[in-house]
Motif scaffolding. Sequence first.
Motif, PDB file in Angstrom:
ATOM      1  N   ILE A   8       0.855  -1.192   0.000  1.00  0.00           N
ATOM      2  CA  ILE A   8       0.000   0.000   0.000  1.00  0.00           C
ATOM      3  C   ILE A   8       0.897   1.251   0.000  1.00  0.00           C
ATOM      4  N   GLY A   9       0.483   2.275  -0.764  1.00  0.00           N
ATOM      5  CA  GLY A   9       1.281   3.516  -0.823  1.00  0.00           C
ATOM      6  C   GLY A   9       2.365   3.487  -1.878  1.00  0.00           C
ATOM      7  N   VAL A  10       2.152   2.718  -2.958  1.00  0.00           N
ATOM      8  CA  VAL A  10       3.207   2.527  -3.972  1.00  0.00           C
ATOM      9  C   VAL A  10       3.550   3.776  -4.778  1.00  0.00           C
ATOM     10  N   THR A  11       2.717   4.820  -4.674  1.00  0.00           N
ATOM     11  CA  THR A  11       3.098   6.059  -5.373  1.00  0.00           C
ATOM     12  C   THR A  11       3.783   7.025  -4.400  1.00  0.00           C
ATOM     13  N   GLY A  12       3.928   6.636  -3.151  1.00  0.00           N
ATOM     14  CA  GLY A  12       4.505   7.525  -2.139  1.00  0.00           C
ATOM     15  C   GLY A  12       5.996   7.291  -1.934  1.00  0.00           C
ATOM     16  N   ASN A  13       6.574   8.075  -1.020  1.00  0.00           N
ATOM     17  CA  ASN A  13       8.026   8.047  -0.777  1.00  0.00           C
ATOM     18  C   ASN A  13       8.560   6.647  -0.492  1.00  0.00           C
ATOM     19  N   VAL A  14       7.964   5.981   0.480  1.00  0.00           N
ATOM     20  CA  VAL A  14       8.515   4.684   0.915  1.00  0.00           C
ATOM     21  C   VAL A  14       8.012   3.553   0.022  1.00  0.00           C
ATOM     22  N   GLY A  15       6.689   3.545  -0.243  1.00  0.00           N
ATOM     23  CA  GLY A  15       6.091   2.463  -1.030  1.00  0.00           C
ATOM     24  C   GLY A  15       6.697   2.335  -2.423  1.00  0.00           C
ATOM     25  N   VAL A  33      -3.382   0.614  -5.709  1.00  0.00           N
ATOM     26  CA  VAL A  33      -3.439   1.971  -6.272  1.00  0.00           C
ATOM     27  C   VAL A  33      -4.877   2.477  -6.220  1.00  0.00           C
ATOM     28  N   ARG A  34      -5.009   3.804  -6.153  1.00  0.00           N
ATOM     29  CA  ARG A  34      -6.358   4.373  -6.181  1.00  0.00           C
ATOM     30  C   ARG A  34      -6.804   4.678  -7.602  1.00  0.00           C
ATOM     31  N   LYS A  35      -5.816   4.731  -8.528  1.00  0.00           N
ATOM     32  CA  LYS A  35      -6.147   4.935  -9.944  1.00  0.00           C
ATOM     33  C   LYS A  35      -5.418   3.889 -10.747  1.00  0.00           C
ATOM     34  N   LEU A  50      -7.348  -0.198  -4.617  1.00  0.00           N
ATOM     35  CA  LEU A  50      -7.634  -0.240  -3.172  1.00  0.00           C
ATOM     36  C   LEU A  50      -7.656   1.179  -2.631  1.00  0.00           C
ATOM     37  N   ASP A  51      -8.719   1.496  -1.920  1.00  0.00           N
ATOM     38  CA  ASP A  51      -8.791   2.765  -1.201  1.00  0.00           C
ATOM     39  C   ASP A  51      -9.140   2.402   0.239  1.00  0.00           C
ATOM     40  N   ILE A  52      -8.254   2.779   1.163  1.00  0.00           N
ATOM     41  CA  ILE A  52      -8.447   2.419   2.577  1.00  0.00           C
ATOM     42  C   ILE A  52      -9.789   2.914   3.119  1.00  0.00           C
ATOM     43  N   THR A  53     -10.318   3.985   2.523  1.00  0.00           N
ATOM     44  CA  THR A  53     -11.577   4.537   3.032  1.00  0.00           C
ATOM     45  C   THR A  53     -12.793   3.916   2.331  1.00  0.00           C
ATOM     46  N   ILE A  71       0.885   1.667   5.013  1.00  0.00           N
ATOM     47  CA  ILE A  71       1.272   2.983   5.527  1.00  0.00           C
ATOM     48  C   ILE A  71       0.001   3.738   5.896  1.00  0.00           C
ATOM     49  N   ARG A  72       0.172   4.761   6.729  1.00  0.00           N
ATOM     50  CA  ARG A  72      -0.956   5.671   6.981  1.00  0.00           C
ATOM     51  C   ARG A  72      -0.781   6.857   6.045  1.00  0.00           C
ATOM     52  N   PRO A  73      -1.652   6.982   5.022  1.00  0.00           N
ATOM     53  CA  PRO A  73      -1.531   8.167   4.168  1.00  0.00           C
ATOM     54  C   PRO A  73      -1.661   9.417   5.042  1.00  0.00           C
ATOM     55  N   LEU A 100       4.196   0.896   8.591  1.00  0.00           N
ATOM     56  CA  LEU A 100       5.130   2.022   8.677  1.00  0.00           C
ATOM     57  C   LEU A 100       4.600   2.998   9.723  1.00  0.00           C
ATOM     58  N   SER A 101       5.266   2.988  10.871  1.00  0.00           N
ATOM     59  CA  SER A 101       4.811   3.813  11.988  1.00  0.00           C
ATOM     60  C   SER A 101       5.714   5.037  12.113  1.00  0.00           C
ATOM     61  N   LEU A 102       6.154   5.348  13.317  1.00  0.00           N
ATOM     62  CA  LEU A 102       6.872   6.602  13.581  1.00  0.00           C
ATOM     63  C   LEU A 102       7.812   6.375  14.762  1.00  0.00           C
ATOM     64  N   PRO A 112      -1.651   9.266  15.421  1.00  0.00           N
ATOM     65  CA  PRO A 112      -2.484   8.224  14.793  1.00  0.00           C
ATOM     66  C   PRO A 112      -1.733   6.912  14.627  1.00  0.00           C
ATOM     67  N   HIS A 113      -0.409   6.991  14.424  1.00  0.00           N
ATOM     68  CA  HIS A 113       0.386   5.768  14.225  1.00  0.00           C
ATOM     69  C   HIS A 113       0.231   4.806  15.410  1.00  0.00           C
ATOM     70  N   ARG A 114       0.277   5.350  16.626  1.00  0.00           N
ATOM     71  CA  ARG A 114       0.170   4.482  17.803  1.00  0.00           C
ATOM     72  C   ARG A 114      -1.240   3.881  17.889  1.00  0.00           C
ATOM     73  N   PHE A 134      12.855  11.008  10.954  1.00  0.00           N
ATOM     74  CA  PHE A 134      12.486  11.994   9.926  1.00  0.00           C
ATOM     75  C   PHE A 134      13.155  11.649   8.588  1.00  0.00           C
ATOM     76  N   PHE A 135      12.366  11.668   7.494  1.00  0.00           N
ATOM     77  CA  PHE A 135      12.912  11.260   6.191  1.00  0.00           C
ATOM     78  C   PHE A 135      13.820  12.342   5.597  1.00  0.00           C
ATOM     79  N   MET A 136      14.979  11.941   5.045  1.00  0.00           N
ATOM     80  CA  MET A 136      15.805  12.872   4.265  1.00  0.00           C
ATOM     81  C   MET A 136      14.986  13.416   3.101  1.00  0.00           C
ATOM     82  N   GLN A 137      14.142  12.562   2.531  1.00  0.00           N
ATOM     83  CA  GLN A 137      13.396  12.929   1.321  1.00  0.00           C
ATOM     84  C   GLN A 137      12.376  14.039   1.565  1.00  0.00           C
ATOM     85  N   ASN A 138      12.135  14.432   2.834  1.00  0.00           N
ATOM     86  CA  ASN A 138      11.290  15.629   3.049  1.00  0.00           C
ATOM     87  C   ASN A 138      11.969  16.851   2.438  1.00  0.00           C
ATOM     88  N   LEU A 139      13.307  16.803   2.359  1.00  0.00           N
ATOM     89  CA  LEU A 139      14.056  17.956   1.827  1.00  0.00           C
ATOM     90  C   LEU A 139      13.804  18.135   0.331  1.00  0.00           C
TER      91      LEU A 139
HETATM   92  N1  LIG Z   1       8.004  12.222   6.369  1.00  0.00           N
HETATM   93  C1  LIG Z   1       8.620  11.789   7.442  1.00  0.00           C
HETATM   94  O1  LIG Z   1       9.677  12.302   7.841  1.00  0.00           O
HETATM   95  C2  LIG Z   1       8.033  10.626   8.216  1.00  0.00           C
HETATM   96  C3  LIG Z   1       8.748  10.083   9.294  1.00  0.00           C
HETATM   97  C4  LIG Z   1       8.206   8.992   9.992  1.00  0.00           C
HETATM   98  C5  LIG Z   1       6.975   8.460   9.612  1.00  0.00           C
HETATM   99  N2  LIG Z   1       6.315   9.023   8.554  1.00  0.00           N
HETATM  100  C6  LIG Z   1       5.000   8.469   8.179  1.00  0.00           C
HETATM  101  O2  LIG Z   1       5.082   7.901   6.877  1.00  0.00           O
HETATM  102  C7  LIG Z   1       3.766   7.908   6.307  1.00  0.00           C
HETATM  103  C8  LIG Z   1       3.832   8.481   4.905  1.00  0.00           C
HETATM  104  O3  LIG Z   1       4.631   7.671   4.083  1.00  0.00           O
HETATM  105  P1  LIG Z   1       5.117   8.211   2.674  1.00  0.00           P
HETATM  106  O4  LIG Z   1       5.857   9.515   2.878  1.00  0.00           O
HETATM  107  O5  LIG Z   1       5.782   7.092   1.983  1.00  0.00           O
HETATM  108  O6  LIG Z   1       3.716   8.532   1.981  1.00  0.00           O
HETATM  109  P2  LIG Z   1       3.387   9.633   0.883  1.00  0.00           P
HETATM  110  O7  LIG Z   1       4.581   9.896   0.025  1.00  0.00           O
HETATM  111  O8  LIG Z   1       2.715  10.790   1.556  1.00  0.00           O
HETATM  112  O9  LIG Z   1       2.317   8.870  -0.008  1.00  0.00           O
HETATM  113  C9  LIG Z   1       1.054   8.498   0.483  1.00  0.00           C
HETATM  114  C10 LIG Z   1       0.610   7.240  -0.264  1.00  0.00           C
HETATM  115  O10 LIG Z   1      -0.653   6.821   0.256  1.00  0.00           O
HETATM  116  C11 LIG Z   1      -1.548   6.630  -0.849  1.00  0.00           C
HETATM  117  N3  LIG Z   1      -2.911   6.932  -0.396  1.00  0.00           N
HETATM  118  C12 LIG Z   1      -3.418   8.145  -0.099  1.00  0.00           C
HETATM  119  N4  LIG Z   1      -4.701   8.014   0.293  1.00  0.00           N
HETATM  120  C13 LIG Z   1      -5.009   6.689   0.220  1.00  0.00           C
HETATM  121  C14 LIG Z   1      -6.185   5.925   0.471  1.00  0.00           C
HETATM  122  N5  LIG Z   1      -7.327   6.508   0.874  1.00  0.00           N
HETATM  123  N6  LIG Z   1      -6.146   4.595   0.284  1.00  0.00           N
HETATM  124  C15 LIG Z   1      -5.002   3.982  -0.138  1.00  0.00           C
HETATM  125  N7  LIG Z   1      -3.854   4.647  -0.405  1.00  0.00           N
HETATM  126  C16 LIG Z   1      -3.862   5.989  -0.228  1.00  0.00           C
HETATM  127  C17 LIG Z   1      -1.074   7.607  -1.900  1.00  0.00           C
HETATM  128  O11 LIG Z   1      -1.559   7.201  -3.151  1.00  0.00           O
HETATM  129  P3  LIG Z   1      -2.212   8.207  -4.234  1.00  0.00           P
HETATM  130  O12 LIG Z   1      -1.179   8.295  -5.327  1.00  0.00           O
HETATM  131  O13 LIG Z   1      -3.434   7.510  -4.663  1.00  0.00           O
HETATM  132  O14 LIG Z   1      -2.471   9.516  -3.562  1.00  0.00           O
HETATM  133  C18 LIG Z   1       0.440   7.449  -1.758  1.00  0.00           C
HETATM  134  O15 LIG Z   1       0.885   6.302  -2.436  1.00  0.00           O
HETATM  135  C19 LIG Z   1       2.890   8.788   7.216  1.00  0.00           C
HETATM  136  O16 LIG Z   1       2.092   7.989   8.042  1.00  0.00           O
HETATM  137  C20 LIG Z   1       3.925   9.539   8.018  1.00  0.00           C
HETATM  138  O17 LIG Z   1       3.426   9.997   9.266  1.00  0.00           O
HETATM  139  C21 LIG Z   1       6.808  10.074   7.840  1.00  0.00           C
END
Ligand SMILES: NC(=O)c1ccc[n+]([C@@H]2O[C@H](COP(=O)([O-])OP(=O)(O)OC[C@H]3O[C@@H](n4cnc5c(N)ncnc54)[C@H](OP(=O)(O)O)[C@@H]3O)[C@@H](O)[C@H]2O)c1
Length: 284
Positions: A8-15, A33-35, A50-53, A71-73, A100-102, A112-114, A134-139
Amino acid sequence: MEPKLLIIGVTGNVGKEVASLLSKRAVPFKAAVRKLSSAAPQPYRTDVYLDITKPESFALALQGVERIFLIRPPAISDPRYFEPFLQEASLAKVKHIVFLSLLGAQTLFFVPHRKIEKRILKTNMKYTFLRPSFFMQNLNTTHLEEIRDDHRIFVPAGQGRTSFIDVRDIAEVAVRVLTEEGHENRAYDLTGSEALTYGEVAARMTEAWGIPITYANPSIADFKAYWKKKGFPADMINVMTGIYFTAKIGAAKKVTRDLERLIGRPPITIGQYVKDYRSIFGWM
Ligand SMILES: NC(=O)c1ccc[n+]([C@@H]2O[C@H](COP(=O)([O-])OP(=O)(O)OC[C@H]3O[C@@H](n4cnc5c(N)ncnc54)[C@H](OP(=O)(O)O)[C@@H]3O)[C@@H](O)[C@H]2O)c1
């Protein structure tokens, strides 16, 4: 035969990195994927809607699945949204969920992670909690524009240190946990090998790129005004302010060895990250 892994989250940073590693290692998986796209199919990867909601999307996505990377979007802060998905996953005979928690989630009862971890613990599935810093990729995502266009890091973290982690390392751990035995019912605290101030991060960027990058260390009021002008919603600005306040007071500096132990090599350093992401910041 249906793939046994659901990511889950394959378009996001970690997935995205998890999916890429699984493909490279020839491990079949379902990518949630949602699309659904019309792009050419990729070897080892089967896209499923798949849409978690949306509970009506769960059954097909979960068919044949034994392990899930969840992951928690960031947009979903109410943990109750995860309840129907976790229940259906349990009933569908998923054996193991990797969440993927925190970092520090076990002591942060309000995040929410806990709350999601606690819901997972109530199911009959085995669990592994990945608790990264904290992710380097936030930069190169949230802070890309200010670094690329203004040559500065604009966060109110004072001289506080952060044990930045590269998402590629988190993905490496996730893939091990998803494909090996022996990680069930464990939690891993994942950090980089050093805790740096944002001034030190700016110095590493300057050194690697040959372009002077400064650390602005704005006041909280200036930080909020900057993001408000960019059109960010107030609640997201407050979350970001809270994250940098945590760093400022020294609560983001914990360094652990779990990552190195799990992947058998030292974590990617910020120096390596800024070299690898040079072109993403716009420097040729
Ligand atoms: N950033 C940090 O420094 C950090 C540090 C520790 C923990 N975290 C935690 O890491 C998590 C975020 O991970 P990430 O950065 O890899 O995510 P991300 O880049 O924000 O991507 C979110 C992913 O979730 C998908 N998504 C969104 N809504 C959805 C839904 N309703 N159902 C299913 N999939 C859905 C998105 O897909 P779409 O393409 O469809 O939108 C996308 O693939 C958060 O819980 C955050 O708190 C972050």
